[in-house]
Design an enzyme around this catalytic site. Sequence first.
Site, mmCIF file in Angstrom:
data_model
loop_
_atom_site.group_PDB
_atom_site.id
_atom_site.type_symbol
_atom_site.label_atom_id
_atom_site.label_comp_id
_atom_site.label_asym_id
_atom_site.label_seq_id
_atom_site.Cartn_x
_atom_site.Cartn_y
_atom_site.Cartn_z
ATOM 1 N N GLY A 1 -17.444 3.154 -17.873
ATOM 2 C CA GLY A 1 -16.292 2.779 -17.053
ATOM 3 C C GLY A 1 -16.666 2.821 -15.591
ATOM 4 N N LYS A 2 -15.724 2.419 -14.745
ATOM 5 C CA LYS A 2 -16.006 2.374 -13.312
ATOM 6 C C LYS A 2 -16.415 3.731 -12.766
ATOM 7 C CE LYS A 2 -12.942 -1.306 -11.836
ATOM 8 N NZ LYS A 2 -11.911 -1.736 -10.916
ATOM 9 N N ARG A 3 -15.918 4.789 -13.390
ATOM 10 C CA ARG A 3 -16.184 6.123 -12.837
ATOM 11 C C ARG A 3 -17.512 6.719 -13.287
ATOM 12 N NH1 ARG A 3 -11.025 6.847 -14.360
ATOM 13 N NH2 ARG A 3 -9.528 6.322 -12.729
#
Length: 479
Positions: free
Chosen positions: A245-247
């Site tokens: 994911g983006k994180r």
Amino acid sequence: MKAVTRFAPSPTGYIHIGNVRSAIYPYLLARQTGGKMILRIEDTDRERYVEGATELIEDTLKWLGLDWDEGPIVGGPNEPYFQSERKDLYLEWAMKLMESGRAYADPTLPEKIDEYRKECSAAKRPFLYRNYRPKEFVDWEPGMPIRFLSEPREYEWHDEVMGDMHTGPEVLDDIILIKKDGYPTYNFAHIVDDAEMGVTHVMRGVEYLSSTPNYLALYEALGLNRPKLVSLPHILAPTGNKKLGKRDGAKSVTEYRNDGVLAEAMLNYLVGLGWNDGTEQEIYTKEELVEKFSLDRIQTSGARYDETKLLWLNGQWIRRIFDTEGAQVLYDRTVNFWPEEADGYTEEYRLKVLSIIYDRLKTLSDLKEMTKYFFVDPEIDVDMIVGNKFLKKMSEAEIEDLMKVVIHKLSDVKDWNADELQKVLNELLVETEKKPAELFSLIRIAVSFAAFSPALHLTLEVLGKDVTLARLNAVARAI
Ligand code: GLU
């Protein structure tokens, strides 16, 4: 078989690593078989639509060298390639399904649907809309969703990657085909478009696997031969067992590009996220990939994202380009990555700097930090000299004396070139009776005050005699 494949991104602004991998595999298959690669912009979710996102997608594909035969910019026989401009077509197909009794207009209010959903969750039953399908059908009017009329049954099918699949009737439902805003859902639009565009292989993330029985039902109801289905494995976060994911530290493709990751390395890395040719080979050109790619070597399990590997490959590619295509070719790719301090310096000088440092670069933006001292005198930091692990044993007076000997010797050098400097530095070692680590660290730090510099004779050659001596003298005065 000539494969007609497509990359069908939604223009939501951010280009995730996984999005791009979904473009590479179809591209390779199309090129390998002499088929066609289509770019289709799936912009029917107007809430997620981001202005400029399509250009970003086009730009990224071009950067990676993934050209398309049909789609925006290049056109083609199935224009337009933006789903938002194909609304009439989807409506026509939905109407056909209504006529044949396999779709219906649904006037049910959203509040009512919410109630049904709550009822199911209270009773711990899965929510299936087909159990709440209106008893009587009404004529369709704009503003009314159109739903598929599902006929629950078991499905068996073959996925080119995941193998033989089997599902029960519980996964089939009255999915929405046309939303109340008049736009089609992904579920419906992609079926219509893939059929209209003659797509032979639908290659997309494995997250669509669970909806596949509904797609199979749609192909049947529409009397279509289904294309081959190719589910690409998840890309997993660097740690744990979740999807990337983006994180999770992965940057967008645009950010990597801006950081000086080369397109060749990006392509090389992404293709390996879920595919390998069964050998130890790590570096592949696009041409080799076109030749070697095969569907049966796409893996079923998730592929772990590993930025270190990407950066390693990038370093390999930087070297490869320099060594095989030449300094100028690599240089031309670096123009935006030099430190501000390099402004005003000639291309010839920068090329020299690049030629001695390129094999240490992981990304092109490393040039910013790694080359400053070639363009501007570094700030003198005496502690960096006296505190150096090889120089610590020497007193300041000893260091000062050593500096004087070095300056004297280098002042006498007539031909300031790498070979001559190599020779002189070796003579200095003998004359001063110092270890290479001591003598060379001192000179290296005094001219650069950097954590790293290329081989000393090369660094001095590029800096030139005047600059080298001026810096050494300044340091001698400061100690
Ligand atoms: N628009 C979908 C997405 O971006 C495409 C999936 C597909 O390739 O069919 O996820």
